[in-house]
Design a protein around this motif. Structure first.
Motif, short mmCIF file in Angstrom:
data_model
loop_
_atom_site.label_atom_id
_atom_site.label_comp_id
_atom_site.label_asym_id
_atom_site.label_seq_id
_atom_site.Cartn_x
_atom_site.Cartn_y
_atom_site.Cartn_z
N ALA A 50 0.84 -1.21 0.00
CA ALA A 50 0.00 0.00 0.00
C ALA A 50 0.87 1.25 0.00
O ALA A 50 0.59 2.22 -0.72
N LYS A 51 1.92 1.25 0.80
CA LYS A 51 2.82 2.41 0.85
C LYS A 51 3.49 2.63 -0.50
O LYS A 51 3.67 3.76 -0.94
N GLY A 52 3.88 1.52 -1.15
CA GLY A 52 4.52 1.64 -2.45
C GLY A 52 3.56 2.15 -3.51
O GLY A 52 3.95 2.93 -4.39
N GLY A 73 1.46 5.98 4.42
CA GLY A 73 0.29 6.31 5.23
C GLY A 73 -1.04 6.07 4.56
O GLY A 73 -2.08 6.08 5.21
N PHE A 74 -1.02 5.80 3.26
CA PHE A 74 -2.28 5.69 2.52
C PHE A 74 -2.61 4.23 2.19
O PHE A 74 -1.73 3.42 1.91
N ILE A 75 -3.92 3.93 2.21
CA ILE A 75 -4.39 2.61 1.82
C ILE A 75 -5.31 2.69 0.61
O ILE A 75 -5.90 1.70 0.19
N THR A 90 2.36 6.22 12.34
CA THR A 90 2.51 7.31 11.38
C THR A 90 2.49 8.66 12.10
O THR A 90 3.28 9.56 11.77
N ALA A 91 1.60 8.81 13.08
CA ALA A 91 1.51 10.07 13.83
C ALA A 91 2.81 10.36 14.57
O ALA A 91 3.28 11.51 14.60
N TRP A 118 -0.46 1.80 -10.23
CA TRP A 118 0.03 0.43 -10.46
C TRP A 118 1.12 0.41 -11.52
O TRP A 118 2.13 -0.29 -11.38
N ALA A 119 0.94 1.16 -12.59
CA ALA A 119 1.94 1.21 -13.65
C ALA A 119 3.27 1.73 -13.11
O ALA A 119 4.34 1.19 -13.40
N ARG A 120 3.20 2.80 -12.30
CA ARG A 120 4.41 3.37 -11.71
C ARG A 120 5.08 2.39 -10.76
O ARG A 120 6.30 2.17 -10.80
N TYR A 121 4.27 1.76 -9.89
CA TYR A 121 4.82 0.87 -8.87
C TYR A 121 5.47 -0.37 -9.48
O TYR A 121 6.57 -0.76 -9.09
#
Length: 248
Positions: A4-6, A11-13, A74-75, A198-201
């Motif tokens: 998810a981080k990648g 911090g994002f899901i 994360t906080a 997804w393409a970038r990752y």
């Protein structure tokens, strides 16, 4: 969590990252001594972005205990733990202060809840009288909607998903004193964000050696998000952005 981080950044899901969150909350105009309610805090990415923008406080609810623990980490990592209160329990079962929050954010939560009216009522009641803001993004589909793509998406969900329409959401908000100023179908944009990430990752990790467990999870995640974009492209599943305002 690592995938998810990648994909969506630290911090994002979910898709969009900090740039999309800033856009979502741009009109909230929070001050540094005010508090925002966040339903579905995830790993805390939304929260860190919002606090960086406004310097406000956040009370965040997260049903998944592991994600709630990640949000707390994360906080601490971003040195905002004094500004964030993470509550690791389902929002629909929690006792929530009324007439307290200056703004509220809920991202991709409603579709997993059967009694949506009760959740909307609780959020709206928690907002301050005078002027308060509500931002919702969610996956909506009609009860009678049918397509192979929608069924395939439903079948891979970890929990049961429940239908609702944008009109029903709008009427529910109005019944609890919140005027929906923006109700925007952003299905095409959301699908584009997913595919672009997804393409970038995949390009970034190309050629890297990964563990068997990581590879299996990566395959599962790719299939999960592919089925989501297929359902969005079919038109039977919709991704909506809603911005509302509560006035006295």
């Amino acid at each position: 969590c690592e995938i998810a981080k990648g994909l969506w950044t630290s911090g994002f899901i979910s898709p969009g990252g900090a740039e999309y969150v800033e856009e979502l909350v741009a009109g909230c105009s929070l001050s540094s001594d005010e508090t925002m309610l966040e339903v579905g805090i995830g790993m805390g990415g939304n929260t860190t972005t919002i606090i960086a923008k406004f310097g406000n406080y956040v009370t965040g609810y997260e049903n998944d205990k592991k994600l709630a623990a990640e949000a707390k980490k994360t906080a601490v990592e971003y040195d905002i733990d004094s500004k964030v209160n993470v509550v690791g329990e389902p929002f629909d079962l929690a006792k929530v202060k009324t007439n307290y929050f200056r703004a509220a954010l809920m991202r991709e939560v409603l579709y997993t809840i059967e009694d949506k009216e009760a959740v909307i009522a609780k959020i709206c009641d928690s907002l301050k009288e005078g002027e308060a803001y509500l931002v919702i993004t969610d996956l909506l589909f009609d009860e009678g909607a049918e397509s192979e793509e929608l069924k395939a998406w439903k079948d891979v969900q970890p929990t049961t998903v429940f239908p609702w329409t944008s009109e029903a959401l709008k009427n529910s908000l109005a019944a609890h004193g919140v005027l929906a100023r923006i109700i925007e179908d952003e299905s095409a944009r959301y699908s584009e964000m997913i595919r672009g990430a997804w393409a970038r990752y995949l390009n970034e990790i190309k050629g890297q050696s990964v563990s068997e467990a990581f590879g299996q999870q990566l395959e599962y995640e790719a299939q999960y998000w592919l089925l989501l974009t297929n359902a969005l492209d079919s038109g039977t599943l919709k991704y909506y952005r809603v911005e509302g305002i509560k006035t006295s």
